[in-house]
Design a protein around this motif. Sequence first.
Motif, mmCIF file in Angstrom:
data_model
loop_
_atom_site.group_PDB
_atom_site.id
_atom_site.type_symbol
_atom_site.label_atom_id
_atom_site.label_comp_id
_atom_site.label_asym_id
_atom_site.label_seq_id
_atom_site.Cartn_x
_atom_site.Cartn_y
_atom_site.Cartn_z
ATOM 1 N N LEU A 166 0.826 -1.203 0.000
ATOM 2 C CA LEU A 166 0.000 0.000 0.000
ATOM 3 C C LEU A 166 0.866 1.261 0.000
ATOM 4 C CD1 LEU A 166 -2.732 -1.075 2.575
ATOM 5 C CD2 LEU A 166 -3.083 -0.684 0.119
ATOM 6 N N ALA A 167 1.932 1.244 0.808
ATOM 7 C CA ALA A 167 2.816 2.410 0.888
ATOM 8 C C ALA A 167 3.526 2.666 -0.436
ATOM 9 C CB ALA A 167 3.832 2.209 2.011
ATOM 10 N N ARG A 168 3.653 1.627 -1.247
ATOM 11 C CA ARG A 168 4.317 1.775 -2.536
ATOM 12 C C ARG A 168 3.341 2.008 -3.667
ATOM 13 N NH1 ARG A 168 8.982 -2.935 -1.787
ATOM 14 N NH2 ARG A 168 10.423 -1.635 -0.600
ATOM 15 N N GLY A 169 2.095 2.325 -3.317
ATOM 16 C CA GLY A 169 1.138 2.747 -4.319
ATOM 17 C C GLY A 169 0.113 1.727 -4.754
ATOM 18 N N ALA A 170 0.094 0.541 -4.153
ATOM 19 C CA ALA A 170 -0.901 -0.462 -4.539
ATOM 20 C C ALA A 170 -2.291 -0.017 -4.102
ATOM 21 C CB ALA A 170 -0.567 -1.814 -3.912
ATOM 22 N N ALA A 171 -3.291 -0.414 -4.856
ATOM 23 C CA ALA A 171 -4.673 -0.098 -4.500
ATOM 24 C C ALA A 171 -5.142 -1.014 -3.370
ATOM 25 C CB ALA A 171 -5.578 -0.263 -5.719
ATOM 26 N N ALA A 172 -5.896 -0.445 -2.453
ATOM 27 C CA ALA A 172 -6.419 -1.228 -1.331
ATOM 28 C C ALA A 172 -7.502 -2.181 -1.831
ATOM 29 C CB ALA A 172 -6.992 -0.301 -0.261
ATOM 30 N N ASP A 173 -7.487 -3.395 -1.288
ATOM 31 C CA ASP A 173 -8.506 -4.392 -1.614
ATOM 32 C C ASP A 173 -8.788 -5.179 -0.337
ATOM 33 O OD1 ASP A 173 -10.112 -6.441 -2.520
ATOM 34 O OD2 ASP A 173 -8.995 -6.761 -4.367
ATOM 35 N N GLY A 174 -9.710 -4.643 0.468
ATOM 36 C CA GLY A 174 -10.013 -5.253 1.753
ATOM 37 C C GLY A 174 -10.551 -6.659 1.628
ATOM 38 N N ASP A 175 -11.361 -6.915 0.613
ATOM 39 C CA ASP A 175 -11.924 -8.257 0.440
ATOM 40 C C ASP A 175 -10.829 -9.287 0.181
ATOM 41 O OD1 ASP A 175 -14.454 -7.248 0.824
ATOM 42 O OD2 ASP A 175 -14.945 -7.148 -1.321
ATOM 43 N N ALA A 176 -9.879 -8.934 -0.673
ATOM 44 C CA ALA A 176 -8.785 -9.855 -0.980
ATOM 45 C C ALA A 176 -7.921 -10.106 0.252
ATOM 46 C CB ALA A 176 -7.934 -9.311 -2.120
ATOM 47 N N LEU A 177 -7.636 -9.032 1.017
ATOM 48 C CA LEU A 177 -6.820 -9.192 2.219
ATOM 49 C C LEU A 177 -7.509 -10.089 3.240
ATOM 50 C CD1 LEU A 177 -5.427 -5.589 2.722
ATOM 51 C CD2 LEU A 177 -4.093 -7.652 2.239
ATOM 52 N N LEU A 178 -8.808 -9.904 3.425
ATOM 53 C CA LEU A 178 -9.542 -10.738 4.375
ATOM 54 C C LEU A 178 -9.619 -12.177 3.897
ATOM 55 C CD1 LEU A 178 -12.447 -8.335 5.413
ATOM 56 C CD2 LEU A 178 -10.524 -9.105 6.830
ATOM 57 N N ALA A 179 -9.826 -12.376 2.606
ATOM 58 C CA ALA A 179 -9.881 -13.736 2.073
ATOM 59 C C ALA A 179 -8.537 -14.429 2.221
ATOM 60 C CB ALA A 179 -10.312 -13.705 0.607
ATOM 61 N N GLY A 180 -7.450 -13.685 1.986
ATOM 62 C CA GLY A 180 -6.122 -14.254 2.192
ATOM 63 C C GLY A 180 -5.880 -14.617 3.648
ATOM 64 N N ALA A 181 -6.310 -13.743 4.556
ATOM 65 C CA ALA A 181 -6.163 -14.026 5.979
ATOM 66 C C ALA A 181 -6.993 -15.236 6.394
ATOM 67 C CB ALA A 181 -6.568 -12.803 6.800
ATOM 68 N N ALA A 182 -8.154 -15.406 5.752
ATOM 69 C CA ALA A 182 -9.005 -16.558 6.057
ATOM 70 C C ALA A 182 -8.341 -17.864 5.647
ATOM 71 C CB ALA A 182 -10.351 -16.405 5.352
ATOM 72 N N VAL A 183 -7.478 -17.828 4.641
ATOM 73 C CA VAL A 183 -6.685 -19.011 4.282
ATOM 74 C C VAL A 183 -5.522 -19.167 5.243
ATOM 75 C CG1 VAL A 183 -5.306 -20.112 2.478
ATOM 76 C CG2 VAL A 183 -7.308 -18.756 1.852
ATOM 77 N N LEU A 184 -4.881 -18.048 5.578
ATOM 78 C CA LEU A 184 -3.693 -18.075 6.423
ATOM 79 C C LEU A 184 -3.978 -18.651 7.811
ATOM 80 C CD1 LEU A 184 -0.780 -17.357 7.125
ATOM 81 C CD2 LEU A 184 -1.530 -15.002 7.550
ATOM 82 N N LEU A 185 -5.117 -18.313 8.398
ATOM 83 C CA LEU A 185 -5.397 -18.761 9.770
ATOM 84 C C LEU A 185 -5.415 -20.284 9.908
ATOM 85 C CD1 LEU A 185 -8.064 -16.125 10.888
ATOM 86 C CD2 LEU A 185 -5.749 -16.409 11.782
ATOM 87 N N PRO A 186 -6.186 -21.024 9.081
ATOM 88 C CA PRO A 186 -6.128 -22.477 9.214
ATOM 89 C C PRO A 186 -4.798 -23.067 8.764
ATOM 90 C CG PRO A 186 -7.567 -21.858 7.393
ATOM 91 C CD PRO A 186 -7.246 -20.602 8.141
#
Length: 294
Positions: free
Chosen positions: A32-52
């Motif tokens: 994000l600091a380097r200019g990427a667009a925010a995508d909250g849905d993608a971040l949450l979906a990735g975290a949902a994979v990461l947790l299990p």
Amino acid sequence: MRRRALALWRMARPAQVLLILAVYWLGAAMALARGAAADGDALLAGAAVLLPVAASVHYANEYADAGTDARTERTPFSGGSGALADLGLSPRVAARATVGAAVVAGIALAVAVAAGVPATTLALLAAVLVVGWAYSLPPVRLVARGVGEGTNVLLGAVLLPAAGYATLARPGAATALAFVPFAWLVVPNLLATHYADRAADAATGKRTLAVRLSPRRLRALGLAFAAGYPGVVVLVAAAGALPPLVVAAHALALPAVAWAAGSLTRRRSPLPAVAAMATLATTTALAWTWLAHA
């Protein structure tokens, strides 16, 4: 049922899972600091994979190290969760949980694909699962082959933040370079953590550096990493991978780094080294987040 539920909670190591999420966010905040667009849905979906995925790796470690953990004197940061021994449960509980969490991760991954999470992120998270299992479980059992420390660095300081970054942008050489100081500090953290368990590890075939090196040599290695940390930060910053605010965030870990270096092999608890690593993960994640919103 209550004992098993409590064991599953403890073996998942919630405090470590929180740190894992922080490192995942560290990578995302950098993007994000380097200019990427925010995508909250993608971040949450990735975290949902990461947790299990994280839970499955932890359960696998608890299963593989049941005999080792029963031999050692635990600290809050070493010796496993102790849940199986404390609650009188069979290691099979951890084995079943390993598979169950992996199934949940697979389902979450399918949902993440539908949610548009980049394939690079999902491949990195899949690699975390496979390499995390290989670290502990036979027939690979990397920790018994003398490469446990390198495997841990790869998992926690490269693949994990890279997965967060890849969720929002394509990682490149500059991305990997920015992770180097954190990877550098993971090493003394592992030295301290493994030193606390060295006797039990030696008895059960785990060839960690704490087992293979004398305390004097282990301490010298820890001091070398601590002394080299400021130089690593300066070099990475000079290469343009770290903005000034993030360099300052790295400097905030220096007191804990010095504490860790001075206490290695002189105290059993790895708290100082854990504090150094956790401080760095937190301060740098906050610094990148600030820059993302500046």
